[in-house]
Design an enzyme around this catalytic site. Sequence first.
Site, PDB file in Angstrom:
ATOM      1  N   PRO A   9      13.042  10.293  42.027  1.00  0.00           N
ATOM      2  CA  PRO A   9      13.470   9.438  43.245  1.00  0.00           C
ATOM      3  C   PRO A   9      14.127  10.184  44.270  1.00  0.00           C
ATOM      4  O   PRO A   9      14.969  11.058  44.357  1.00  0.00           O
ATOM      5  CB  PRO A   9      14.662   8.445  42.770  1.00  0.00           C
ATOM      6  CG  PRO A   9      15.088   9.186  41.566  1.00  0.00           C
ATOM      7  CD  PRO A   9      14.085   9.940  40.817  1.00  0.00           C
ATOM      8  N   ARG A  17      16.269  14.096  54.687  1.00  0.00           N
ATOM      9  CA  ARG A  17      17.778  13.362  54.499  1.00  0.00           C
ATOM     10  C   ARG A  17      18.397  14.522  54.188  1.00  0.00           C
ATOM     11  O   ARG A  17      17.847  15.516  53.316  1.00  0.00           O
ATOM     12  CB  ARG A  17      17.479  12.499  53.181  1.00  0.00           C
ATOM     13  CG  ARG A  17      16.740  13.325  51.760  1.00  0.00           C
ATOM     14  CD  ARG A  17      16.802  12.163  50.745  1.00  0.00           C
ATOM     15  NE  ARG A  17      17.964  12.281  49.913  1.00  0.00           N
ATOM     16  CZ  ARG A  17      18.009  12.488  48.576  1.00  0.00           C
ATOM     17  NH1 ARG A  17      17.048  13.217  48.028  1.00  0.00           N
ATOM     18  NH2 ARG A  17      19.109  12.263  48.043  1.00  0.00           N
ATOM     19  N   TYR A  22      19.692  19.575  50.926  1.00  0.00           N
ATOM     20  CA  TYR A  22      18.736  19.837  50.373  1.00  0.00           C
ATOM     21  C   TYR A  22      17.638  20.567  51.163  1.00  0.00           C
ATOM     22  O   TYR A  22      16.501  21.039  50.788  1.00  0.00           O
ATOM     23  CB  TYR A  22      17.934  18.511  50.205  1.00  0.00           C
ATOM     24  CG  TYR A  22      18.659  17.610  49.137  1.00  0.00           C
ATOM     25  CD1 TYR A  22      18.908  17.867  47.784  1.00  0.00           C
ATOM     26  CD2 TYR A  22      19.469  16.348  49.704  1.00  0.00           C
ATOM     27  CE1 TYR A  22      19.645  17.302  46.828  1.00  0.00           C
ATOM     28  CE2 TYR A  22      20.139  15.666  48.755  1.00  0.00           C
ATOM     29  CZ  TYR A  22      20.297  15.895  47.644  1.00  0.00           C
ATOM     30  OH  TYR A  22      21.056  15.093  46.690  1.00  0.00           O
ATOM     31  N   ASN A  73      12.235  17.348  38.085  1.00  0.00           N
ATOM     32  CA  ASN A  73      13.638  17.340  39.151  1.00  0.00           C
ATOM     33  C   ASN A  73      13.652  15.750  39.059  1.00  0.00           C
ATOM     34  O   ASN A  73      13.155  15.091  39.678  1.00  0.00           O
ATOM     35  CB  ASN A  73      13.302  17.785  40.590  1.00  0.00           C
ATOM     36  CG  ASN A  73      14.608  17.509  41.181  1.00  0.00           C
ATOM     37  OD1 ASN A  73      15.398  16.927  40.779  1.00  0.00           O
ATOM     38  ND2 ASN A  73      14.707  18.321  42.458  1.00  0.00           N
ATOM     39  N   ALA A  76      18.581  11.598  41.017  1.00  0.00           N
ATOM     40  CA  ALA A  76      19.617  10.936  40.376  1.00  0.00           C
ATOM     41  C   ALA A  76      19.526  10.358  38.893  1.00  0.00           C
ATOM     42  O   ALA A  76      20.471  10.085  38.259  1.00  0.00           O
ATOM     43  CB  ALA A  76      19.826   9.546  41.291  1.00  0.00           C
ATOM     44  N   HIS A  79      21.356  12.003  35.794  1.00  0.00           N
ATOM     45  CA  HIS A  79      22.858  11.528  35.543  1.00  0.00           C
ATOM     46  C   HIS A  79      22.882  10.589  34.602  1.00  0.00           C
ATOM     47  O   HIS A  79      23.938  10.180  34.111  1.00  0.00           O
ATOM     48  CB  HIS A  79      23.740  11.530  36.780  1.00  0.00           C
ATOM     49  CG  HIS A  79      23.337  12.384  37.760  1.00  0.00           C
ATOM     50  ND1 HIS A  79      23.663  13.738  37.446  1.00  0.00           N
ATOM     51  CD2 HIS A  79      22.974  12.733  38.884  1.00  0.00           C
ATOM     52  CE1 HIS A  79      23.129  14.475  38.306  1.00  0.00           C
ATOM     53  NE2 HIS A  79      22.761  13.729  39.325  1.00  0.00           N
ATOM     54  N   ASP A  86      14.792  10.355  26.310  1.00  0.00           N
ATOM     55  CA  ASP A  86      14.101  10.055  25.058  1.00  0.00           C
ATOM     56  C   ASP A  86      12.581  10.558  25.236  1.00  0.00           C
ATOM     57  O   ASP A  86      11.795  11.054  24.295  1.00  0.00           O
ATOM     58  CB  ASP A  86      14.130   8.596  24.761  1.00  0.00           C
ATOM     59  CG  ASP A  86      15.344   8.268  24.175  1.00  0.00           C
ATOM     60  OD1 ASP A  86      16.084   9.106  23.762  1.00  0.00           O
ATOM     61  OD2 ASP A  86      15.691   6.792  23.968  1.00  0.00           O
ATOM     62  N   LEU A 100      17.591  21.065  43.312  1.00  0.00           N
ATOM     63  CA  LEU A 100      17.625  22.150  44.581  1.00  0.00           C
ATOM     64  C   LEU A 100      19.022  22.447  44.960  1.00  0.00           C
ATOM     65  O   LEU A 100      19.134  23.533  45.219  1.00  0.00           O
ATOM     66  CB  LEU A 100      16.902  21.299  45.813  1.00  0.00           C
ATOM     67  CG  LEU A 100      15.436  20.796  45.782  1.00  0.00           C
ATOM     68  CD1 LEU A 100      15.190  19.751  46.730  1.00  0.00           C
ATOM     69  CD2 LEU A 100      14.711  21.873  45.857  1.00  0.00           C
ATOM     70  N   SER A 101      19.638  21.500  44.779  1.00  0.00           N
ATOM     71  CA  SER A 101      21.274  21.878  45.075  1.00  0.00           C
ATOM     72  C   SER A 101      21.817  22.156  43.912  1.00  0.00           C
ATOM     73  O   SER A 101      21.511  22.131  42.793  1.00  0.00           O
ATOM     74  CB  SER A 101      22.103  20.731  45.512  1.00  0.00           C
ATOM     75  OG  SER A 101      22.131  19.674  44.828  1.00  0.00           O
ATOM     76  N   ARG A 110      27.746  14.229  39.548  1.00  0.00           N
ATOM     77  CA  ARG A 110      26.507  14.731  39.478  1.00  0.00           C
ATOM     78  C   ARG A 110      26.452  16.310  38.810  1.00  0.00           C
ATOM     79  O   ARG A 110      25.451  16.707  38.258  1.00  0.00           O
ATOM     80  CB  ARG A 110      25.994  15.442  41.000  1.00  0.00           C
ATOM     81  CG  ARG A 110      25.785  14.306  41.872  1.00  0.00           C
ATOM     82  CD  ARG A 110      25.440  14.871  43.055  1.00  0.00           C
ATOM     83  NE  ARG A 110      25.204  13.985  44.204  1.00  0.00           N
ATOM     84  CZ  ARG A 110      24.176  13.114  44.545  1.00  0.00           C
ATOM     85  NH1 ARG A 110      23.285  13.467  43.810  1.00  0.00           N
ATOM     86  NH2 ARG A 110      24.480  12.261  45.414  1.00  0.00           N
TER      87      ARG A 110
END
Length: 145
Positions: A9, A17, A22, A73, A76, A79, A86, A100-101, A110
């Site tokens: 996402p 953004r 990022y 990747n 969010a 987390h 699964d 990335l970060s 995070r």
Amino acid sequence: MKILVINGPNLDRLGMREKNIYGSLKLNEINEIIQNYFKNKNTFIDFIQSNDEGKIISEIGNSEEKYNGIVINPGAYSHYSIGILDAIRGINIPVVEVHLSNIHSREEYRKKTITGEGCLGVISGFGHYSYIMAINALIDFYSKS
């Protein structure tokens, strides 16, 4: 070697953004850099991006017959998505998680990656190079098998 790169996402919003976190590269630019890096290394890479957790889970589940490994990747979802964890645990190919970060230098929530628990390893903090490191890790994994 055939690798699937899954981006979760909001990664479709890269370059627009939070550039201070990022970077300014758009996702298609990152994908192009990755393709170019591996173009002469007998490594074939497919890319998908989805903001939909169910689609990511389905792609993971359908990957086993087509790919040697996955770089993911989960954004969010890393987390809190037990469903993606699964799915990763339910396949018999290695998965490397990337960010990335540097997730360990950011907000407390995070720092824990649920999905990373099912992965061969987690790479974070190197921008787009995190993906290249992950693919190289998969190549190295198979060279030792």
